[in-house]
Design a protein around this motif. Structure first.
Motif, PDB file in Angstrom:
ATOM      1  N   VAL A   1       0.734  -1.173  -0.051  1.00  0.00           N
ATOM      2  CA  VAL A   1      -0.028  -0.102  -0.024  1.00  0.00           C
ATOM      3  C   VAL A   1       0.785   1.138   0.011  1.00  0.00           C
ATOM      4  O   VAL A   1       1.987   1.276   0.744  1.00  0.00           O
ATOM      5  CB  VAL A   1      -1.019   0.195   1.358  1.00  0.00           C
ATOM      6  CG1 VAL A   1      -1.718   1.270   1.359  1.00  0.00           C
ATOM      7  CG2 VAL A   1      -1.877  -1.150   1.271  1.00  0.00           C
ATOM      8  N   ILE A   2       0.568   2.100  -0.788  1.00  0.00           N
ATOM      9  CA  ILE A   2       1.273   3.471  -0.880  1.00  0.00           C
ATOM     10  C   ILE A   2       0.794   4.405   0.154  1.00  0.00           C
ATOM     11  O   ILE A   2      -0.354   4.655   0.096  1.00  0.00           O
ATOM     12  CB  ILE A   2       1.144   4.103  -2.304  1.00  0.00           C
ATOM     13  CG1 ILE A   2       1.751   3.137  -3.318  1.00  0.00           C
ATOM     14  CG2 ILE A   2       1.883   5.263  -2.365  1.00  0.00           C
ATOM     15  CD1 ILE A   2       1.419   3.571  -4.849  1.00  0.00           C
ATOM     16  N   THR A   3       1.718   4.743   0.979  1.00  0.00           N
ATOM     17  CA  THR A   3       1.277   5.852   1.709  1.00  0.00           C
ATOM     18  C   THR A   3       1.047   7.231   1.634  1.00  0.00           C
ATOM     19  O   THR A   3       0.229   7.802   2.148  1.00  0.00           O
ATOM     20  CB  THR A   3       2.581   5.663   3.172  1.00  0.00           C
ATOM     21  OG1 THR A   3       3.752   6.259   2.485  1.00  0.00           O
ATOM     22  CG2 THR A   3       2.519   4.453   3.768  1.00  0.00           C
ATOM     23  N   ASN A   4       1.863   7.658   0.704  1.00  0.00           N
ATOM     24  CA  ASN A   4       1.743   9.083   0.366  1.00  0.00           C
ATOM     25  C   ASN A   4       0.556   9.399  -0.938  1.00  0.00           C
ATOM     26  O   ASN A   4       0.929   8.543  -2.127  1.00  0.00           O
ATOM     27  CB  ASN A   4       2.998   9.736  -0.152  1.00  0.00           C
ATOM     28  CG  ASN A   4       3.785   8.892  -1.207  1.00  0.00           C
ATOM     29  OD1 ASN A   4       3.725   7.630  -1.104  1.00  0.00           O
ATOM     30  ND2 ASN A   4       4.517   9.489  -2.012  1.00  0.00           N
ATOM     31  N   LYS A   5      -0.114  10.130  -0.799  1.00  0.00           N
ATOM     32  CA  LYS A   5      -1.201  10.322  -1.708  1.00  0.00           C
ATOM     33  C   LYS A   5      -0.605  11.364  -3.016  1.00  0.00           C
ATOM     34  O   LYS A   5      -0.254  12.377  -2.604  1.00  0.00           O
ATOM     35  CB  LYS A   5      -2.567  10.917  -1.309  1.00  0.00           C
ATOM     36  CG  LYS A   5      -3.312   9.813  -0.252  1.00  0.00           C
ATOM     37  CD  LYS A   5      -3.672   8.805  -0.788  1.00  0.00           C
ATOM     38  CE  LYS A   5      -4.562   8.036   0.127  1.00  0.00           C
ATOM     39  NZ  LYS A   5      -5.081   6.620  -0.526  1.00  0.00           N
ATOM     40  N   ILE A   6      -0.913  10.871  -4.112  1.00  0.00           N
ATOM     41  CA  ILE A   6      -0.610  11.654  -5.342  1.00  0.00           C
ATOM     42  C   ILE A   6      -1.357  11.756  -6.352  1.00  0.00           C
ATOM     43  O   ILE A   6      -2.526  10.787  -6.544  1.00  0.00           O
ATOM     44  CB  ILE A   6       0.468  11.124  -5.914  1.00  0.00           C
ATOM     45  CG1 ILE A   6       1.944  10.775  -4.719  1.00  0.00           C
ATOM     46  CG2 ILE A   6       1.157  11.837  -7.291  1.00  0.00           C
ATOM     47  CD1 ILE A   6       3.199  10.188  -5.520  1.00  0.00           C
ATOM     48  N   GLU A   7      -1.749  13.031  -6.777  1.00  0.00           N
ATOM     49  CA  GLU A   7      -2.921  13.314  -7.692  1.00  0.00           C
ATOM     50  C   GLU A   7      -2.990  12.282  -8.797  1.00  0.00           C
ATOM     51  O   GLU A   7      -1.927  12.169  -9.456  1.00  0.00           O
ATOM     52  CB  GLU A   7      -2.936  14.819  -8.159  1.00  0.00           C
ATOM     53  CG  GLU A   7      -4.045  15.202  -8.989  1.00  0.00           C
ATOM     54  CD  GLU A   7      -3.878  16.595  -9.565  1.00  0.00           C
ATOM     55  OE1 GLU A   7      -4.716  16.988 -10.463  1.00  0.00           O
ATOM     56  OE2 GLU A   7      -2.864  17.441  -9.293  1.00  0.00           O
ATOM     57  N   SER A   8      -4.060  11.882  -9.196  1.00  0.00           N
ATOM     58  CA  SER A   8      -4.144  10.783 -10.518  1.00  0.00           C
ATOM     59  C   SER A   8      -4.059  11.597 -11.763  1.00  0.00           C
ATOM     60  O   SER A   8      -4.322  12.776 -11.856  1.00  0.00           O
ATOM     61  CB  SER A   8      -5.496  10.341 -10.456  1.00  0.00           C
ATOM     62  OG  SER A   8      -5.936   9.306 -11.640  1.00  0.00           O
ATOM     63  N   LEU A   9      -3.183  10.956 -12.604  1.00  0.00           N
ATOM     64  CA  LEU A   9      -3.026  11.589 -14.136  1.00  0.00           C
ATOM     65  C   LEU A   9      -4.286  11.405 -14.828  1.00  0.00           C
ATOM     66  O   LEU A   9      -4.568  12.020 -15.816  1.00  0.00           O
ATOM     67  CB  LEU A   9      -2.002  10.874 -14.723  1.00  0.00           C
ATOM     68  CG  LEU A   9      -0.578  10.818 -14.173  1.00  0.00           C
ATOM     69  CD1 LEU A   9       0.545   9.949 -14.993  1.00  0.00           C
ATOM     70  CD2 LEU A   9      -0.230  12.376 -14.158  1.00  0.00           C
ATOM     71  N   GLY A  10      -5.261  10.540 -14.677  1.00  0.00           N
ATOM     72  CA  GLY A  10      -6.485  10.292 -15.312  1.00  0.00           C
ATOM     73  C   GLY A  10      -7.727  10.703 -14.547  1.00  0.00           C
ATOM     74  O   GLY A  10      -7.626  10.786 -13.309  1.00  0.00           O
ATOM     75  N   LYS A  11      -8.920  10.640 -14.969  1.00  0.00           N
ATOM     76  CA  LYS A  11     -10.031  11.273 -14.291  1.00  0.00           C
ATOM     77  C   LYS A  11     -11.080  10.093 -14.836  1.00  0.00           C
ATOM     78  O   LYS A  11     -11.205   9.730 -15.612  1.00  0.00           O
ATOM     79  CB  LYS A  11     -10.549  12.309 -15.116  1.00  0.00           C
ATOM     80  CG  LYS A  11      -9.562  13.555 -14.946  1.00  0.00           C
ATOM     81  CD  LYS A  11     -10.279  14.803 -15.406  1.00  0.00           C
ATOM     82  CE  LYS A  11      -9.425  16.199 -15.166  1.00  0.00           C
ATOM     83  NZ  LYS A  11     -10.015  17.457 -15.529  1.00  0.00           N
ATOM     84  N   ASN A  12     -11.844   9.751 -13.615  1.00  0.00           N
ATOM     85  CA  ASN A  12     -13.061   8.966 -13.449  1.00  0.00           C
ATOM     86  C   ASN A  12     -12.433   7.504 -14.035  1.00  0.00           C
ATOM     87  O   ASN A  12     -13.270   6.545 -14.775  1.00  0.00           O
ATOM     88  CB  ASN A  12     -14.113   9.484 -14.255  1.00  0.00           C
ATOM     89  CG  ASN A  12     -14.610  10.827 -13.906  1.00  0.00           C
ATOM     90  OD1 ASN A  12     -14.514  10.920 -12.375  1.00  0.00           O
ATOM     91  ND2 ASN A  12     -14.878  11.632 -14.640  1.00  0.00           N
TER      92      ASN A  12
END
Length: 212
Positions: free
Chosen positions: A37-48
């Protein structure tokens, strides 16, 4: 005569053992454990969409080996999943190849990646500058001047920087590495050094995200 019969029985037994071992190895995939599991949240490149990111390099033998398997898997993806391939670099040599990958994408010629993977990953071809690939570009009916102009453009430079920034944010330590939904990370190394199991793990994580 008795010795011959014993020998044949031994041969048969060995073949059975090999078949059993092969079967066990091929089915020794625990998709529920081959990830973190990744601990740091990163903005997604794609939508929906459920986003699967592959960090890769032409220099990586494992990236070359999994390329065809991954392309077949990609062709069967449902509309709610997208695969994004991101080349990364760690030195001057890999930087040249990273920009080459991005330029090929911009030219909308992704079918050429397999050949380049084979050239650099399997054949271990080395180049100091991409202009050394003039012979190859010409063989693919690619205008060398236009290619080099795009390759050296600020647009490709920006894409390279963004790719490396993402790799740092996700703390990518090797390739190929896969990020699923910005939440999970897996790789062949994490999935038992098995490419098919890597794909099964990705599928498992996609289903997991659908249920969350």
């Amino acid at each position: 005569m008795m010795m011959i019969k014993i020998y044949k029985k031994c041969q048969l037994l060995v073949r059975i053992i090999i078949i059993v071992i092969t079967f066990l190895i091929s089915n020794n995939c625990n998709a529920e454990n081959g990830y973190e599991v990744i601990t740091n949240k990163i903005e997604s490149l794609g939508k929906n969409k459920i986003e699967v990111i592959e960090f890769l390099s032409y220099m990586c033998h494992h990236c070359t080996a999994i390329e065809n398997i991954l392309n077949q898997w990609q062709s069967s993806l449902t509309s709610d999943v997208t695969l994004i391939k991101i080349p990364v670099s760690c030195n001057k040599k890999s930087e040249e190849l990273q920009k080459l990958y991005l330029t090929i994408n911009e030219l909308n010629k992704p079918h050429l990646h397999s050949e380049l993977f084979y050239m650099f990953g399997n054949k271990k071809k080395s180049i100091k500058q991409v202009k050394d690939l003039t012979w190859w570009l010409n063989s693919k009916n690619i205008n060398t001047n236009e290619f080099l102009e795009l390759y050296n453009s600020f647009h490709i430079y920006s894409k390279s920087n963004r790719a490396n920034q993402l790799a740092r944010l996700y703390e990518i330590k090797g390739v190929p590495t896969f990020i699923i939904g910005g939440k999970y990370i897996t790789s062949p190394a994490m999935a038992g050094d098995d490419y098919e199991c890597t794909i099964k793990t990705i599928d498992h994580l996609i289903e997991k995200l659908r249920k969350e």
